[in-house]
Design an enzyme around this catalytic site. Structure first.
Site, short mmCIF file in Angstrom:
data_model
loop_
_atom_site.label_atom_id
_atom_site.label_comp_id
_atom_site.label_asym_id
_atom_site.label_seq_id
_atom_site.Cartn_x
_atom_site.Cartn_y
_atom_site.Cartn_z
N CYS A 200 0.10 3.76 2.64
CA CYS A 200 0.81 3.22 3.88
C CYS A 200 2.22 3.48 3.99
O CYS A 200 2.73 3.85 5.28
CB CYS A 200 0.37 1.70 4.05
SG CYS A 200 -1.27 1.31 3.88
N CYS B 276 0.67 -0.97 -0.08
CA CYS B 276 0.05 0.11 0.07
C CYS B 276 0.99 1.21 0.19
O CYS B 276 1.71 1.47 0.98
CB CYS B 276 -1.09 -0.28 1.47
SG CYS B 276 -1.81 1.47 1.41
#
Length: 106
Positions: A34, A31
């Site tokens: 993230c 991600c």
């Protein structure tokens, strides 16, 4: 330097017993947002050491916890107080905004 706890199903219940509020960062290695939030979460862990416990939960390895907390997109940061959700932040944001979201809920 603050200690960031790696959350698993095995240690999550123990984490909830913490006297301090717990900020759980639900994330995954693939991600992009993230990866953007991760160093910010680490800075917050250092800045708020003693006031907040910070934990990271890899949703790929802990799908049951992600489902339990209704994580639909990542990154999702959930602030828990006394084992109950006190606040939730979804998506990447600058440190100042994230702190302004969390600090009043501590």
């Amino acid at each position: 330097m603050a200690n960031i706890v790696e959350v698993t199903a095995d240690n999550f219940d123990e984490l909830l017993k913490s006297d301090l509020p717990v900020l759980v960062d639900f994330w995954a290695p693939w991600c992009g947002p993230c990866r953007t939030v991760s160093p910010i979460v680490e800075e917050i862990a250092n800045d708020m050491d003693g006031r907040l416990t910070v934990a990271k939960c890899n949703v790929d390895e802990n799908q049951d916890l992600a489902v339990k907390y209704g994580v639909m997109s990542i990154p999702t940061l959930v602030l828990l107080k006394s084992g109950k959700e006190a606040h939730r932040v979804v998506g990447a944001m600058p440190k100042a905004r994230l702190v302004s979201e969390i600090e009043p809920k501590l």
